[in-house]
Design an enzyme around this catalytic site. Sequence first.
Site, PDB file in Angstrom:
ATOM      1  N   LYS A  13       0.835  -1.216   0.000  1.00 16.86           N
ATOM      2  CA  LYS A  13       0.000   0.000   0.000  1.00 16.86           C
ATOM      3  C   LYS A  13       0.867   1.262   0.000  1.00 16.86           C
ATOM      4  CE  LYS A  13      -2.309  -0.850   3.850  1.00 16.86           C
ATOM      5  NZ  LYS A  13      -1.747  -2.150   4.269  1.00 16.86           N
ATOM      6  N   ARG A  88      -9.938   1.005   8.417  1.00 19.32           N
ATOM      7  CA  ARG A  88      -9.424  -0.342   8.665  1.00 19.32           C
ATOM      8  C   ARG A  88     -10.436  -1.197   9.422  1.00 19.32           C
ATOM      9  NH1 ARG A  88      -3.296   0.327   8.598  1.00 19.32           N
ATOM     10  NH2 ARG A  88      -2.363  -1.624   9.251  1.00 19.32           N
ATOM     11  N   ARG A 127      11.748  -6.724   5.139  1.00 18.40           N
ATOM     12  CA  ARG A 127      11.546  -5.294   4.853  1.00 18.40           C
ATOM     13  C   ARG A 127      12.445  -4.437   5.751  1.00 18.40           C
ATOM     14  NH1 ARG A 127       5.646  -2.477   5.119  1.00 18.40           N
ATOM     15  NH2 ARG A 127       5.748  -2.818   7.361  1.00 18.40           N
ATOM     16  N   ARG A 156      11.274  -2.049  11.053  1.00 15.62           N
ATOM     17  CA  ARG A 156      10.192  -1.480  11.841  1.00 15.62           C
ATOM     18  C   ARG A 156       9.976  -2.322  13.094  1.00 15.62           C
ATOM     19  NH1 ARG A 156       4.875   0.049   8.417  1.00 15.62           N
ATOM     20  NH2 ARG A 156       3.871  -1.117  10.082  1.00 15.62           N
ATOM     21  N   ARG A 167      -0.537  -9.037  13.382  1.00 15.09           N
ATOM     22  CA  ARG A 167      -1.052  -8.003  12.468  1.00 15.09           C
ATOM     23  C   ARG A 167      -1.891  -8.637  11.373  1.00 15.09           C
ATOM     24  NH1 ARG A 167       4.198  -5.292  10.682  1.00 15.09           N
ATOM     25  NH2 ARG A 167       2.912  -3.890   9.447  1.00 15.09           N
TER      26      ARG A 167
HETATM   27  P1  AMP Z   1       0.715   0.306   8.951  1.00 21.63           P
HETATM   28  O1  AMP Z   1       1.910   1.177   8.821  1.00 21.63           O
HETATM   29  O2  AMP Z   1      -0.426   0.740   8.062  1.00 21.63           O
HETATM   30  O3  AMP Z   1       1.041  -1.154   8.798  1.00 21.63           O
HETATM   31  O4  AMP Z   1       0.167   0.501  10.446  1.00 21.63           O
HETATM   32  C1  AMP Z   1       0.978   0.194  11.566  1.00 21.63           C
HETATM   33  C2  AMP Z   1       0.133   0.056  12.803  1.00 21.63           C
HETATM   34  O5  AMP Z   1      -0.550   1.298  13.052  1.00 21.63           O
HETATM   35  C3  AMP Z   1      -0.978  -0.974  12.732  1.00 21.63           C
HETATM   36  O6  AMP Z   1      -0.519  -2.278  13.066  1.00 21.63           O
HETATM   37  C4  AMP Z   1      -1.952  -0.447  13.772  1.00 21.63           C
HETATM   38  O7  AMP Z   1      -1.498  -0.727  15.069  1.00 21.63           O
HETATM   39  C5  AMP Z   1      -1.843   1.053  13.579  1.00 21.63           C
HETATM   40  N1  AMP Z   1      -2.835   1.575  12.591  1.00 21.63           N
HETATM   41  C6  AMP Z   1      -2.584   2.094  11.354  1.00 21.63           C
HETATM   42  N2  AMP Z   1      -3.716   2.474  10.755  1.00 21.63           N
HETATM   43  C7  AMP Z   1      -4.711   2.214  11.623  1.00 21.63           C
HETATM   44  C8  AMP Z   1      -6.128   2.368  11.586  1.00 21.63           C
HETATM   45  N3  AMP Z   1      -6.751   2.879  10.508  1.00 21.63           N
HETATM   46  N4  AMP Z   1      -6.830   1.980  12.676  1.00 21.63           N
HETATM   47  C9  AMP Z   1      -6.232   1.486  13.761  1.00 21.63           C
HETATM   48  N5  AMP Z   1      -4.918   1.282  13.872  1.00 21.63           N
HETATM   49  C10 AMP Z   1      -4.148   1.644  12.808  1.00 21.63           C
END
Ligand code: AMP
Length: 215
Positions: A13, A88, A127, A156, A167
């Site tokens: 994404k 989400r 990654r 990360r 996740r």
């Molecule tokens: P990402 O970078 O999109 O993989 O997001 C990393 C982490 O941020 C996720 O595992 C969640 O803990 C949190 N997160 C990101 N976007 C959301 C969302 N829309 N709602 C809730 N938690 C989020």
Amino acid sequence: MHLILLGAPGSGKGTQARRLEEAYGIVHISTGDMLREASGDGSELGGLIEDRLRHGHLVPDAQVSALVAERLARGDLDHGFALDGYPRTLQQVDDFEKLIQALGRSLDAALNIAVPDEIVIERLSSRRIDPETGRIYNLALEDDPPPEVAGRLSRRNDDGPGIIRQRLETYHAETKPLIQHYRRTGQLVEVDGARPPSEVFAAIQEGLEAAVQSR
Ligand code: AMP
């Protein structure tokens, strides 16, 4: 153009949203990036966010939707946005519909980048991020990064094996139902994400053009 990007963690994404930003001048908004920035800033909310991220759990809907509302209210969205990682949950879909209506805008497409779990696990395990440019490297796929970059690459915090599984579980339970929702509304554009990024991007452009023309 107003887009949301669905897809499991590691589906690409972020990579594709950056390409969309370059190609269409739309703003890439990543809730993951926003939350990582807010995490551990010393506030109570920062502490809660840090804890959720560390365990691979979602941050509560109300907090995330409030952050997104604040971000969308900034006046830099003339060409639209690519929302990466939001909504989400089905509650966030409701929140988002209200937000976008209040802005007098409408969603053009919900883009789902489909990638099987095995590939997600493989990709996230290899990654690495360049903290200076934000560029993502996949050590299993790409040529070695330049030596000055290789030395500063980092992983990360939530890309460790146990958290990746959590996740993914969260994704299947909370986010996957959104695909069906946007299929029903006729806004879903699906692409196969298990291919090199440039091929995925070509499929996205094709899918978006078809979606816009069919309106
Ligand atoms: P990402 O970078 O999109 O993989 O997001 C990393 C982490 O941020 C996720 O595992 C969640 O803990 C949190 N997160 C990101 N976007 C959301 C969302 N829309 N709602 C809730 N938690 C989020």
